[in-house]
Write a protein that holds these residues in place. Structure first.
Motif, PDB file in Angstrom:
ATOM      1  N   GLU A 257     120.293 137.128  87.109  1.00  0.00           N
ATOM      2  CA  GLU A 257     120.727 137.350  85.733  1.00  0.00           C
ATOM      3  C   GLU A 257     120.224 138.666  85.152  1.00  0.00           C
ATOM      4  OE1 GLU A 257     119.410 133.939  83.594  1.00  0.00           O
ATOM      5  OE2 GLU A 257     121.137 132.731  84.191  1.00  0.00           O
ATOM      6  N   ALA A 258     119.169 139.223  85.740  1.00  0.00           N
ATOM      7  CA  ALA A 258     118.562 140.437  85.180  1.00  0.00           C
ATOM      8  C   ALA A 258     119.509 141.626  85.289  1.00  0.00           C
ATOM      9  CB  ALA A 258     117.252 140.742  85.895  1.00  0.00           C
ATOM     10  N   GLN A 259     119.336 142.580  84.380  1.00  0.00           N
ATOM     11  CA  GLN A 259     120.180 143.773  84.364  1.00  0.00           C
ATOM     12  C   GLN A 259     119.773 144.773  85.438  1.00  0.00           C
ATOM     13  OE1 GLN A 259     122.832 143.912  82.502  1.00  0.00           O
ATOM     14  NE2 GLN A 259     123.466 145.910  83.305  1.00  0.00           N
ATOM     15  N   GLU A 260     118.489 144.797  85.795  1.00  0.00           N
ATOM     16  CA  GLU A 260     118.005 145.718  86.833  1.00  0.00           C
ATOM     17  C   GLU A 260     117.427 144.919  87.992  1.00  0.00           C
ATOM     18  OE1 GLU A 260     114.832 149.421  87.520  1.00  0.00           O
ATOM     19  OE2 GLU A 260     115.045 148.477  85.536  1.00  0.00           O
ATOM     20  N   ILE A 261     117.838 145.280  89.210  1.00  0.00           N
ATOM     21  CA  ILE A 261     117.342 144.626  90.421  1.00  0.00           C
ATOM     22  C   ILE A 261     116.512 145.637  91.190  1.00  0.00           C
ATOM     23  CG2 ILE A 261     117.973 143.430  92.546  1.00  0.00           C
ATOM     24  CD1 ILE A 261     120.665 142.758  91.239  1.00  0.00           C
ATOM     25  N   VAL A 262     115.265 145.292  91.446  1.00  0.00           N
ATOM     26  CA  VAL A 262     114.354 146.181  92.164  1.00  0.00           C
ATOM     27  C   VAL A 262     114.139 145.615  93.558  1.00  0.00           C
ATOM     28  CG1 VAL A 262     112.052 147.206  92.209  1.00  0.00           C
ATOM     29  CG2 VAL A 262     113.216 146.846  90.015  1.00  0.00           C
ATOM     30  N   VAL A 263     114.397 146.432  94.585  1.00  0.00           N
ATOM     31  CA  VAL A 263     114.247 145.974  95.968  1.00  0.00           C
ATOM     32  C   VAL A 263     113.321 146.895  96.730  1.00  0.00           C
ATOM     33  CG1 VAL A 263     116.585 144.988  95.961  1.00  0.00           C
ATOM     34  CG2 VAL A 263     116.233 147.302  96.809  1.00  0.00           C
ATOM     35  N   PRO A 264     112.601 146.372  97.742  1.00  0.00           N
ATOM     36  CA  PRO A 264     111.773 147.234  98.589  1.00  0.00           C
ATOM     37  C   PRO A 264     112.658 148.172  99.409  1.00  0.00           C
ATOM     38  CG  PRO A 264     111.173 144.912  98.810  1.00  0.00           C
ATOM     39  CD  PRO A 264     112.469 144.947  98.074  1.00  0.00           C
ATOM     40  N   LYS A 265     112.089 149.266  99.866  1.00  0.00           N
ATOM     41  CA  LYS A 265     112.843 150.261 100.634  1.00  0.00           C
ATOM     42  C   LYS A 265     113.408 149.652 101.911  1.00  0.00           C
ATOM     43  CE  LYS A 265     112.445 154.991 102.381  1.00  0.00           C
ATOM     44  NZ  LYS A 265     111.538 156.144 102.574  1.00  0.00           N
ATOM     45  N   ARG A 266     112.719 148.645 102.475  1.00  0.00           N
ATOM     46  CA  ARG A 266     113.136 148.038 103.738  1.00  0.00           C
ATOM     47  C   ARG A 266     114.335 147.091 103.581  1.00  0.00           C
ATOM     48  NH1 ARG A 266     108.939 144.942 101.874  1.00  0.00           N
ATOM     49  NH2 ARG A 266     109.312 142.681 101.817  1.00  0.00           N
ATOM     50  N   THR A 267     114.645 146.683 102.346  1.00  0.00           N
ATOM     51  CA  THR A 267     115.718 145.718 102.113  1.00  0.00           C
ATOM     52  C   THR A 267     117.090 146.336 102.386  1.00  0.00           C
ATOM     53  OG1 THR A 267     114.458 144.478 100.475  1.00  0.00           O
ATOM     54  CG2 THR A 267     116.848 144.252 100.398  1.00  0.00           C
ATOM     55  N   ILE A 268     117.921 145.604 103.117  1.00  0.00           N
ATOM     56  CA  ILE A 268     119.295 146.033 103.393  1.00  0.00           C
ATOM     57  C   ILE A 268     120.184 145.542 102.254  1.00  0.00           C
ATOM     58  CG2 ILE A 268     121.261 145.814 104.960  1.00  0.00           C
ATOM     59  CD1 ILE A 268     119.198 145.287 107.194  1.00  0.00           C
ATOM     60  N   VAL A 269     120.929 146.452 101.643  1.00  0.00           N
ATOM     61  CA  VAL A 269     121.852 146.105 100.564  1.00  0.00           C
ATOM     62  C   VAL A 269     123.270 146.256 101.099  1.00  0.00           C
ATOM     63  CG1 VAL A 269     122.585 146.584  98.202  1.00  0.00           C
ATOM     64  CG2 VAL A 269     120.195 146.963  98.864  1.00  0.00           C
ATOM     65  N   THR A 270     124.028 145.156 101.147  1.00  0.00           N
ATOM     66  CA  THR A 270     125.372 145.196 101.725  1.00  0.00           C
ATOM     67  C   THR A 270     126.347 145.944 100.815  1.00  0.00           C
ATOM     68  OG1 THR A 270     126.110 143.133 100.709  1.00  0.00           O
ATOM     69  CG2 THR A 270     124.957 142.965 102.817  1.00  0.00           C
ATOM     70  N   ALA A 271     127.480 146.342 101.412  1.00  0.00           N
ATOM     71  CA  ALA A 271     128.492 147.081 100.653  1.00  0.00           C
ATOM     72  C   ALA A 271     129.040 146.262  99.492  1.00  0.00           C
ATOM     73  CB  ALA A 271     129.627 147.516 101.587  1.00  0.00           C
ATOM     74  N   LEU A 272     129.293 144.974  99.734  1.00  0.00           N
ATOM     75  CA  LEU A 272     129.806 144.128  98.660  1.00  0.00           C
ATOM     76  C   LEU A 272     128.773 143.916  97.564  1.00  0.00           C
ATOM     77  CD1 LEU A 272     131.915 141.386 100.491  1.00  0.00           C
ATOM     78  CD2 LEU A 272     132.712 143.345  99.172  1.00  0.00           C
ATOM     79  N   ALA A 273     127.503 143.918  97.949  1.00  0.00           N
ATOM     80  CA  ALA A 273     126.444 143.805  96.935  1.00  0.00           C
ATOM     81  C   ALA A 273     126.444 145.041  96.033  1.00  0.00           C
ATOM     82  CB  ALA A 273     125.085 143.630  97.605  1.00  0.00           C
ATOM     83  N   HIS A 274     126.590 146.237  96.644  1.00  0.00           N
ATOM     84  CA  HIS A 274     126.681 147.473  95.855  1.00  0.00           C
ATOM     85  C   HIS A 274     127.880 147.401  94.901  1.00  0.00           C
ATOM     86  CE1 HIS A 274     123.549 150.178  97.234  1.00  0.00           C
ATOM     87  NE2 HIS A 274     123.781 149.825  98.498  1.00  0.00           N
ATOM     88  N   ASP A 275     129.029 146.929  95.417  1.00  0.00           N
ATOM     89  CA  ASP A 275     130.229 146.825  94.578  1.00  0.00           C
ATOM     90  C   ASP A 275     130.004 145.882  93.403  1.00  0.00           C
ATOM     91  OD1 ASP A 275     131.549 148.554  96.188  1.00  0.00           O
ATOM     92  OD2 ASP A 275     132.797 147.051  97.196  1.00  0.00           O
ATOM     93  N   LYS A 276     129.376 144.741  93.690  1.00  0.00           N
ATOM     94  CA  LYS A 276     129.154 143.748  92.635  1.00  0.00           C
ATOM     95  C   LYS A 276     128.174 144.269  91.586  1.00  0.00           C
ATOM     96  CE  LYS A 276     130.984 140.600  92.639  1.00  0.00           C
ATOM     97  NZ  LYS A 276     132.269 140.242  91.961  1.00  0.00           N
ATOM     98  N   ILE A 277     127.162 145.022  92.011  1.00  0.00           N
ATOM     99  CA  ILE A 277     126.204 145.614  91.066  1.00  0.00           C
ATOM    100  C   ILE A 277     126.923 146.562  90.116  1.00  0.00           C
ATOM    101  CG2 ILE A 277     124.272 147.243  90.894  1.00  0.00           C
ATOM    102  CD1 ILE A 277     123.150 145.899  93.460  1.00  0.00           C
ATOM    103  N   ARG A 278     127.817 147.402  90.670  1.00  0.00           N
ATOM    104  CA  ARG A 278     128.580 148.325  89.821  1.00  0.00           C
ATOM    105  C   ARG A 278     129.518 147.555  88.902  1.00  0.00           C
ATOM    106  NH1 ARG A 278     128.635 151.467  94.648  1.00  0.00           N
ATOM    107  NH2 ARG A 278     130.640 150.554  95.260  1.00  0.00           N
ATOM    108  N   GLU A 279     130.185 146.531  89.438  1.00  0.00           N
ATOM    109  CA  GLU A 279     131.143 145.752  88.648  1.00  0.00           C
ATOM    110  C   GLU A 279     130.469 145.073  87.465  1.00  0.00           C
ATOM    111  OE1 GLU A 279     133.625 141.635  89.306  1.00  0.00           O
ATOM    112  OE2 GLU A 279     133.419 143.005  91.004  1.00  0.00           O
ATOM    113  N   LEU A 280     129.224 144.597  87.668  1.00  0.00           N
ATOM    114  CA  LEU A 280     128.505 143.886  86.616  1.00  0.00           C
ATOM    115  C   LEU A 280     127.650 144.821  85.755  1.00  0.00           C
ATOM    116  CD1 LEU A 280     127.328 140.747  88.644  1.00  0.00           C
ATOM    117  CD2 LEU A 280     129.281 140.922  87.083  1.00  0.00           C
TER     118      LEU A 280
END
Length: 289
Positions: A257-280
């Protein structure tokens, strides 16, 4: 990298490719999803069936964002018979619910009512059997009424509103018309009509077929401004969420629910996750380790 992370990344890449493919021939059609028997569980029932603090294991993502088919299955039992390997859909819900078709109900020896998903009050009882125990639901077994998921933008396009009952037709070698198909509108939904296996068999309908709305009660189309009001997101409860897992997928983004998501450098962020972050309109921050 663990195999399950590789598999999840591959699945999201395939979804990304399919999502970007144009489909001009079906701009005014509604894709059909055939829903086989399945189970939605509350966390309490998950633990009764599979063990204390047990968490469902995603097998693959479903068409509706944030929903997944789990690796776990259960046995449904009734007074006349049982059905094995019934898939659980996640994530866990507030109340447990089992959806079957009429043919399944006859095999179990039960008479569930025709209901919209989520309306289980006074519905049929059913027994669930898992590897760690069993659960007797005093209510929760239903035959799901055919319905169409759509976004507010889709509701404007088709000139329908949430809760409206429409008639649809499906062309093919055995054309069929279905009445009392319920419209369900939410910013979280992706356009798709859901029918059960009995309805699909009656019209020889397979996955990949399309439906068309042919009749609905006369209503005033909602305006673009009203659509924006419907789609307006609710205020976030947290400002920052610290994500510590190895893989951030679209499903996790939808649950945060948070507006900002903080992830460690080692975390893999999928393409759809990037899209959803931009969409929201969320913010992704990579934390140095």
């Amino acid at each position: 990298m663990q195999q399950q992370f590789v598999q999840q990344i591959v699945e999201e890449v395939l979804q990304q490719v399919l999502k970007n493919q144009p489909s001009p021939l079906h701009d005014h059609k509604i894709p059909i999803g055939v829903s086989a028997r399945h189970v939605h569980l509350a966390q309490a029932e998950v633990e009764q069936l599979f063990g204390e603090n047990y968490q469902l294991t995603p097998k693959f993502e479903l068409s509706q964002p944030g929903q997944f088919a789990a690796e776990e299955t259960v046995v449904l039992a009734g007074p006349k018979g049982s059905i094995e390997r019934v898939r659980i859909l996640g994530p866990a819900r507030t109340l447990s619910q089992v959806e079957v078709c009429w043919t399944d109900a006859m095999k179990l020896g039960l008479k569930p009512p025709l209901r919209i998903s989520g309306d289980i009050k006074g519905s049929s009882p059913v027994t669930l059997i898992g590897p760690n125990g069993s659960v007797v639901l005093t209510e929760g077994l239903i035959i799901a009424q055919a319905h169409i998921h759509m976004s507010p933008a889709d509701s404007v396009k088709f000139q329908v509103v949430d809760g409206q009952s429409v008639q649809i037709k499906v062309a093919g070698i055995r054309p069929i018309t279905l009445s009392n198909v319920m419209i369900r509108v939410s910013e979280r939904y992706r356009l798709e009509m859901h029918i059960d296996t009995d309805e699909a068999n009656a019209g020889l309908i397979q996955q990949g077929a399309f439906a068309e709305i042919v009749n609905g009660q006369k209503i005033e189309p909602i305006t673009a401004k009203e659509s924006q009001l419907i789609a307006k997101p609710t205020p976030e409860k947290q400002a920052i969420y610290y994500f510590e897992k190895k893989l951030l997928s679209q499903m996790e983004v939808l649950e945060i629910e948070a507006q900002e998501i903080v992830v460690p450098k080692r975390t893999i962020v999928t393409a759809l996750a990037h899209d959803k972050i931009r969409e929201l309109n969320k913010k992704l921050t990579i934390r140095a380790e």
